[in-house]
Write a protein that holds these residues in place. Structure first.
Motif, mmCIF file in Angstrom:
data_model
loop_
_atom_site.group_PDB
_atom_site.id
_atom_site.type_symbol
_atom_site.label_atom_id
_atom_site.label_comp_id
_atom_site.label_asym_id
_atom_site.label_seq_id
_atom_site.Cartn_x
_atom_site.Cartn_y
_atom_site.Cartn_z
ATOM 1 N N GLY A 1 0.794 -1.224 0.000
ATOM 2 C CA GLY A 1 0.000 0.000 0.000
ATOM 3 C C GLY A 1 0.830 1.279 0.000
ATOM 4 O O GLY A 1 0.308 2.352 0.261
ATOM 5 N N LEU A 2 2.132 1.166 -0.275
ATOM 6 C CA LEU A 2 3.003 2.338 -0.268
ATOM 7 C C LEU A 2 2.875 3.144 -1.558
ATOM 8 O O LEU A 2 3.070 4.364 -1.556
ATOM 9 C CB LEU A 2 4.462 1.918 -0.074
ATOM 10 N N ILE A 3 2.606 2.455 -2.663
ATOM 11 C CA ILE A 3 2.364 3.113 -3.944
ATOM 12 C C ILE A 3 1.130 2.449 -4.555
ATOM 13 O O ILE A 3 0.700 1.380 -4.107
ATOM 14 C CB ILE A 3 3.567 3.008 -4.918
ATOM 15 N N SER A 4 0.585 3.077 -5.578
ATOM 16 C CA SER A 4 -0.577 2.483 -6.234
ATOM 17 C C SER A 4 -0.470 2.683 -7.737
ATOM 18 O O SER A 4 0.277 3.542 -8.217
ATOM 19 C CB SER A 4 -1.873 3.108 -5.704
ATOM 20 N N GLN B 1 6.302 1.884 9.274
ATOM 21 C CA GLN B 1 6.212 3.288 9.697
ATOM 22 C C GLN B 1 6.173 4.233 8.508
ATOM 23 O O GLN B 1 5.475 5.240 8.534
ATOM 24 C CB GLN B 1 7.373 3.644 10.613
ATOM 25 N N VAL B 2 6.904 3.898 7.456
ATOM 26 C CA VAL B 2 6.869 4.708 6.239
ATOM 27 C C VAL B 2 5.451 4.714 5.698
ATOM 28 O O VAL B 2 4.904 5.761 5.322
ATOM 29 C CB VAL B 2 7.859 4.172 5.181
ATOM 30 N N GLY B 3 4.824 3.541 5.688
ATOM 31 C CA GLY B 3 3.453 3.424 5.202
ATOM 32 C C GLY B 3 2.466 4.233 6.026
ATOM 33 O O GLY B 3 1.544 4.850 5.476
ATOM 34 N N GLU B 4 2.666 4.238 7.342
ATOM 35 C CA GLU B 4 1.778 5.033 8.205
ATOM 36 C C GLU B 4 1.844 6.507 7.837
ATOM 37 O O GLU B 4 0.826 7.180 7.737
ATOM 38 C CB GLU B 4 2.159 4.841 9.675
ATOM 39 N N VAL B 5 3.039 7.004 7.653
ATOM 40 C CA VAL B 5 3.215 8.421 7.320
ATOM 41 C C VAL B 5 2.670 8.720 5.922
ATOM 42 O O VAL B 5 1.995 9.727 5.716
ATOM 43 C CB VAL B 5 4.697 8.830 7.460
ATOM 44 N N GLY C 1 0.324 7.347 4.579
ATOM 45 C CA GLY C 1 -1.136 7.305 4.688
ATOM 46 C C GLY C 1 -1.759 8.675 4.876
ATOM 47 O O GLY C 1 -2.952 8.863 4.613
ATOM 48 N N PHE C 2 -0.967 9.646 5.321
ATOM 49 C CA PHE C 2 -1.483 11.002 5.502
ATOM 50 C C PHE C 2 -1.532 11.798 4.195
ATOM 51 O O PHE C 2 -2.137 12.856 4.140
ATOM 52 C CB PHE C 2 -0.643 11.772 6.533
ATOM 53 N N LEU C 3 -0.857 11.277 3.173
ATOM 54 C CA LEU C 3 -0.863 11.964 1.875
ATOM 55 C C LEU C 3 -2.126 11.594 1.104
ATOM 56 O O LEU C 3 -2.463 10.420 1.011
ATOM 57 C CB LEU C 3 0.340 11.531 1.029
ATOM 58 N N PRO C 4 -2.787 12.570 0.525
ATOM 59 C CA PRO C 4 -3.922 12.234 -0.343
ATOM 60 C C PRO C 4 -3.450 11.413 -1.542
ATOM 61 O O PRO C 4 -2.323 11.575 -2.004
ATOM 62 C CB PRO C 4 -4.450 13.599 -0.792
ATOM 63 N N GLU C 5 -4.309 10.541 -2.024
ATOM 64 C CA GLU C 5 -3.994 9.686 -3.171
ATOM 65 C C GLU C 5 -3.530 10.524 -4.360
ATOM 66 O O GLU C 5 -4.143 11.521 -4.700
ATOM 67 C CB GLU C 5 -5.226 8.868 -3.568
ATOM 68 N N GLY C 6 -2.422 10.120 -4.949
ATOM 69 C CA GLY C 6 -1.911 10.801 -6.130
ATOM 70 C C GLY C 6 -1.112 12.057 -5.859
ATOM 71 O O GLY C 6 -0.575 12.657 -6.776
ATOM 72 N N VAL D 1 9.566 17.437 5.984
ATOM 73 C CA VAL D 1 9.941 18.064 7.264
ATOM 74 C C VAL D 1 9.116 17.459 8.394
ATOM 75 O O VAL D 1 9.652 17.117 9.456
ATOM 76 C CB VAL D 1 9.766 19.599 7.187
ATOM 77 N N ARG D 2 7.814 17.312 8.176
ATOM 78 C CA ARG D 2 6.953 16.743 9.222
ATOM 79 C C ARG D 2 7.342 15.296 9.527
ATOM 80 O O ARG D 2 7.373 14.879 10.690
ATOM 81 C CB ARG D 2 5.485 16.839 8.815
ATOM 82 N N ALA D 3 7.633 14.521 8.488
ATOM 83 C CA ALA D 3 8.051 13.132 8.698
ATOM 84 C C ALA D 3 9.356 13.090 9.484
ATOM 85 O O ALA D 3 9.514 12.294 10.412
ATOM 86 C CB ALA D 3 8.206 12.417 7.357
ATOM 87 N N SER D 4 10.288 13.959 9.135
ATOM 88 C CA SER D 4 11.567 14.021 9.838
ATOM 89 C C SER D 4 11.359 14.353 11.308
ATOM 90 O O SER D 4 11.993 13.761 12.183
ATOM 91 C CB SER D 4 12.470 15.059 9.177
#
Length: 152
Positions: free
Chosen positions: A30-33, A67-71, A73-78, A87-90
């Motif tokens: 689920g990291l990319i689609s 954990q990468v996938g969790e973060v 997950g906050f990005l809208p699709e596409g 910066v927020r992930a860091s």
């Protein structure tokens, strides 16, 4: 001619430097689609290149894919990761990364003290034998005697 808005898995692999098998794995996780063509071929939006760059950079510093996938997950699709997103992930991972750095420095220092010893079971060696409970008895084999190994 403008660049294609979609990439085949081969194009994505070539452009990102990531093997196709890893891209399929990322997709299963689920990291990319992708979308599927009528011929059932994968097509990736060009923004996927940035997602892959984020995934690979995160992996390089030791962030687990879960954990990468969790973060992500906050990005809208596409939507690709933006500078603000990075910066927020860091910031989210800073404490974990600092702990990892401290642990690696400690392991480096312990490793340096091991050089030349030749012993793989001594009291200080949390690097080679971290759960050595028999080390308290001193050097040597404690579960073996002249008759062979003990079976308790």
């Amino acid at each position: 001619m403008p660049p294609a808005q979609e990439l085949t898995i081969g194009d994505l692999s070539t452009r990102s430097g990531v093997p196709q098998s890893a891209l399929r794995f990322y997709e299963r996780q689920g990291l990319i689609s992708s979308r599927r063509t009528t011929g059932n071929q994968r097509r990736y939006d060009r923004t996927t290149l940035r997602r892959i760059a984020f995934i690979r950079a995160s992996q390089r510093v030791g962030i687990p894919l879960a954990q990468v996938g969790e973060v992500l997950g906050f990005l809208p699709e596409g939507q690709p990761p933006t500078k603000e997103f990075w910066v927020r992930a860091s910031e989210c991972w800073q404490e974990a990364l600092d702990d990892r750095i401290t642990q690696l420095q400690r392991m480096r220092d312990r490793f340096t003290s091991c050089i030349g010893c030749g012993c793989l079971s001594f009291e200080e060696c949390a690097l080679v034998n971290p759960d050595d409970t028999l080390g308290d008895r001193g050097p040597g084999a404690h579960l073996l005697d002249a008759r062979g190994p003990r079976t308790n």
